[in-house]
Write a protein that holds these residues in place. Structure first.
Motif, short mmCIF file in Angstrom:
data_model
loop_
_atom_site.label_atom_id
_atom_site.label_comp_id
_atom_site.label_asym_id
_atom_site.label_seq_id
_atom_site.Cartn_x
_atom_site.Cartn_y
_atom_site.Cartn_z
N LEU A 107 0.81 -1.22 0.00
CA LEU A 107 0.00 0.00 0.00
C LEU A 107 0.84 1.27 0.00
N LEU A 108 2.13 1.15 0.34
CA LEU A 108 2.98 2.33 0.42
C LEU A 108 3.29 2.86 -0.98
N LYS B 72 -0.36 -9.84 -1.22
CA LYS B 72 0.35 -10.03 -2.49
C LYS B 72 1.43 -11.11 -2.41
N GLY B 73 1.75 -11.59 -1.22
CA GLY B 73 2.79 -12.60 -1.08
C GLY B 73 4.20 -12.05 -1.04
N SER C 165 -5.42 -0.55 -2.47
CA SER C 165 -4.39 -0.46 -3.51
C SER C 165 -3.35 0.57 -3.08
N ARG C 166 -2.26 0.62 -3.82
CA ARG C 166 -1.14 1.49 -3.47
C ARG C 166 -1.60 2.94 -3.31
N TYR D 232 -2.01 11.22 3.01
CA TYR D 232 -1.93 9.79 2.75
C TYR D 232 -3.17 9.12 3.34
N VAL D 233 -4.17 8.92 2.49
CA VAL D 233 -5.40 8.23 2.89
C VAL D 233 -5.82 7.34 1.72
N ALA D 234 -6.87 6.54 1.91
CA ALA D 234 -7.38 5.70 0.82
C ALA D 234 -7.65 6.57 -0.41
N ASN D 235 -7.30 6.03 -1.57
CA ASN D 235 -7.32 6.84 -2.81
C ASN D 235 -8.69 7.41 -3.14
N ASN D 236 -9.75 6.68 -2.80
CA ASN D 236 -11.08 7.15 -3.19
C ASN D 236 -11.76 8.00 -2.11
#
Length: 373
Positions: A112-113, A147-148, A246-247, A282-286
């Motif tokens: 996510l970074l 994502k592993g 997501s990133r 820096y927060v969730a994109n939407n």
């Protein structure tokens, strides 16, 4: 005899003791489901297949009872924190629970970074923050359970530290512990036993034991609830919108003194005094961000909270605790983050003094730290 057999069965998804009598209580499963090879409770079934979740009653004493037992064991403790919500996901008082057992600190959700971040710097930052909180981990690793990423290195490090001991995975709710466990199980070849995962607090209801080849065990423990996280104050629908999937794409706002940023209807950043400078969010994109004049901020909030400023949405906005102001002075000592637990953070460069007020719902932790990025 059949009832006794049932009472010895635990849900393979969340670890709760199974029962067939009361649909309203945790652990309920239909009698027909007991014939399956892997049995899960109805709650886990609905999470897994319908992405639904029902709240359950498990108080802090239940969590502490499980954690307190770890100190009496000879084991390796893997503490998982959420890199996006480090402050909110820090498990306070961990050393007193684990005794002399070595601790491996794992920063999850590295995916996510922002893309160009220096991961070595992030590891050093985690080490520094842990030390500031009185924890000296045996090592610090960055992973993405989803994502592993970094799982192979994590397993190798657990192997080095374990030396025939049990392994306990611990952390607060929603850090991705169960997703991490499922990733480890797949790598161990035990893909038929998946632990129930969801974006909601309190999914794992009791300690889940995974036998290892040498006769020892890997344990997934319930998430401890940090009640100062904003996610515990919103509906599941709003929580999905607040939680990044997501990133993160940082958003830069060039602010003058006397301007305000609303982070949807969940928080407000007031630039009270200082030189013109960038505020990096820096927060969730939407998540919707609204800029306005500080002089108009109270009026904008009163008029648009729950509608333009959402989440929270409409009726939920009325149920949110009242906003509380937290005042900060940013000294010119380098980049600084203002963190709102469970929501994200705002970064200032710290090249000149700045006076900033952060408004967040009562009970939500708001703090200042050395910049992560």
């Amino acid at each position: 005899m059949e009832e006794q057999s049932l009472m010895e069965q635990h849900c393979a998804g969340c670890g709760i003791l199974l029962q067939t009598e009361d649909k309203a209580k945790p652990g309920y499963t239909p009698k027909s489901a007991l014939e399956r090879e892997v049995v899960i409770c109805q709650r886990c079934f609905r999470i897994k297949h319908y992405n639904e979740v029902a709240p359950v009653a498990m108080d802090d004493d239940d969590f502490l009872r499980i954690l307190n037992g770890i100190g009496a064991t000879d084991s390796v403790v893997v503490m998982v924190v959420d890199l996006f919500d480090f402050n909110g996901s820090w498990l306070r008082g961990l050393p007193r629970f684990v005794g002399n057992n070595p601790i491996l600190l794992v920063g999850n959700k590295v995916d996510l970074l922002p893309k160009n971040i220096n991961l070595n710097r992030v590891r050093n930052w985690l080490q520094h923050e842990a030390k500031e909180r009185g924890l000296r981990p045996a090592d610090v690793l960055l992973v993405s359970a989803q994502k592993g990423i970094g799982i192979e290195e994590l397993l190798a490090k657990i192997g080095q530290l374990r030396k025939g001991r049990d392994v306990y995975i611990v952390g607060v709710t929603n850090v991705g512990k169960s997703t991490l466990m499922n990733r480890i199980l797949h790598d161990y070849g035990a893909a038929d036993m998946e632990i129930t995962t969801s974006p909601f607090p309190g999914t794992t209801l009791d300690k889940i034991e995974i036998p290892l080849e040498d006769g020892r065990s890997l344990y997934d423990t319930p998430g401890i609830i940090n009640r100062d996280q904003i996610g515990h104050m919103v509906t599941p629908k709003d929580l999905r919108q607040l939680t990044p999937t997501s990133r993160i794409n940082p958003k830069v706002y060039q602010l003058d003194s006397g301007q305000t940023l609303f982070l949807a209807g969940m928080a407000r950043i007031d630039f009270v005094r200082g030189e013109h400078q960038p505020f990096v969010v820096y927060v969730a994109n939407n998540l919707y961000i609204h800029r306005t004049k500080l002089a108009n901020a109270d009026e904008v909030f009163a008029k648009h909270h729950g509608e333009l400023l959402a989440p929270p949405h409409n009726e939920e906005a009325q149920q949110l605790p009242p906003m509380v102001r937290h005042s900060f002075k940013i000294d010119p000592q380098g980049p600084t983050d203002l963190v709102i637990s469970g929501l994200g953070w705002v970064s200032l460069q710290g090249k000149s003094p700045a006076y900033v007020d952060v408004h967040a719902p009562k009970g939500v932790s708001v703090g200042m730290r050395k910049a992560l990025i």
